[in-house]
Design an enzyme around this catalytic site. Structure first.
Site, mmCIF file in Angstrom:
data_model
loop_
_atom_site.group_PDB
_atom_site.id
_atom_site.type_symbol
_atom_site.label_atom_id
_atom_site.label_comp_id
_atom_site.label_asym_id
_atom_site.label_seq_id
_atom_site.Cartn_x
_atom_site.Cartn_y
_atom_site.Cartn_z
ATOM 1 N N MET A 63 -3.125 -7.051 -7.405
ATOM 2 C CA MET A 63 -2.495 -8.163 -8.118
ATOM 3 C C MET A 63 -3.523 -9.170 -8.635
ATOM 4 O O MET A 63 -3.362 -10.372 -8.489
ATOM 5 C CB MET A 63 -1.469 -8.857 -7.212
ATOM 6 N N HIS A 115 2.473 0.386 -13.012
ATOM 7 C CA HIS A 115 3.255 -0.819 -13.299
ATOM 8 C C HIS A 115 4.754 -0.499 -13.170
ATOM 9 O O HIS A 115 5.204 0.528 -13.697
ATOM 10 C CB HIS A 115 2.934 -1.330 -14.709
ATOM 11 N N GLY A 145 0.778 -1.240 0.000
ATOM 12 C CA GLY A 145 0.000 0.000 0.000
ATOM 13 C C GLY A 145 0.806 1.285 0.000
ATOM 14 O O GLY A 145 0.278 2.337 0.353
HETATM 15 C C1 GRF Z 1 4.210 -1.542 -7.115
HETATM 16 O O1 GRF Z 1 5.522 -1.804 -7.517
HETATM 17 C C2 GRF Z 1 3.289 -1.430 -8.308
HETATM 18 O O2 GRF Z 1 3.910 -0.876 -9.423
HETATM 19 C C3 GRF Z 1 2.961 -2.873 -8.579
HETATM 20 O O3 GRF Z 1 2.815 -3.450 -7.309
HETATM 21 C C4 GRF Z 1 3.602 -2.727 -6.372
HETATM 22 C C5 GRF Z 1 2.685 -2.277 -5.283
HETATM 23 O O4 GRF Z 1 3.364 -1.649 -4.219
HETATM 24 N N1 GRF Z 1 1.792 -2.986 -9.437
HETATM 25 P P1 GRF Z 1 2.555 -0.924 -3.074
HETATM 26 O O5 GRF Z 1 1.524 -1.935 -2.549
HETATM 27 O O6 GRF Z 1 1.881 0.289 -3.650
HETATM 28 O O7 GRF Z 1 3.564 -0.580 -2.028
#
Ligand code: GRF
Length: 201
Positions: free
Chosen positions: A90, A109, A12
């Protein structure tokens, strides 16, 4: 004021970057809720600390992807959500879900798309030997990590980078471009020509 929902599955940190910018008055929107498909997503604690309502649905509790997606869609409709931000979500949403929210879902991404779509992008970039890596915010279309690009940022890859150091340096840039792209979408400062997203001042 436009309403957004933020979808997460884990840490997050991108969610936090958005909530922090909003708190400082740099982004103008209502965050209707944070949705997670994982009950143990750390980001849920972040949402709660900013007093944002949270919803958690586990895909396993639904008999089909469509049923799961319909449940999320009704949540979005109940809350009159205008824009969905996938911030480390995800899961792949169904074509019908995406078509119903066409042009109103954005995703962050951790690669310079169209290079390294899908999972483990940072490791694959490192293994490939690219000299520059980065991140992309794009509109979500039914094909994974393929929608029109709103913003990208680049960083150099150093000889002594590990997957971890590269991931963290990319993440720093994600925290800048995701809120910035969201602001552009909220303020409708763009036009789409084919695949090209042209930004206006
Ligand atoms: C990030 O690297 C984003 O690009 C990818 O998943 C990761 C999520 O990180 N889709 P967070 O949960 O926002 O810390």
């Amino acid at each position: 004021m436009k309403k957004i929902a933020i979808f997460i599955s884990g840490r997050g940190s991108n969610l936090e970057a958005i909530l922090e910018k909003k708190k400082r008055g740099q982004i103008d929107c209502d965050v209707a809720f944070v949705f997670s498909n994982k009950a143990d997503a750390k980001g849920l604690e972040i949402a709660r600390s900013y007093c944002i309502p949270t919803f958690i649905y586990d895909r396993k509790a639904f008999s089909s992807q469509n049923e799961f997606d319909d449940k999320i869609l009704s949540l979005l409709e109940e809350h009159s959500v205008d824009i969905v931000v996938l911030a480390g979500f995800m899961m792949i949403l169904s074509r019908s879900f995406i078509e119903k929210f066409n042009g109103r879902i954005i995703n962050i991404h951790p690669s310079l798309l169209p290079s390294f779509p899908g999972l483990n992008s940072q490791r694959r970039a490192l293994d490939y030997g690219v000299k520059f890596a980065g991140c992309t915010v794009h509109f979500v279309t039914p094909e994974v990590d393929s929608g029109p690009i709103i913003l990208q940022d680049i960083i150099p890859v150093f000889d002594d980078d590990s997957e971890e150091t590269l991931m963290l340096r990319i993440l720093d840039r994600e925290h800048i471009i995701l809120p910035e792209a969201l602001k552009i979408i909220l303020e409708e400062r763009y036009q789409i020509f084919g695949r090209r997203v042209v930004l206006s001042k």
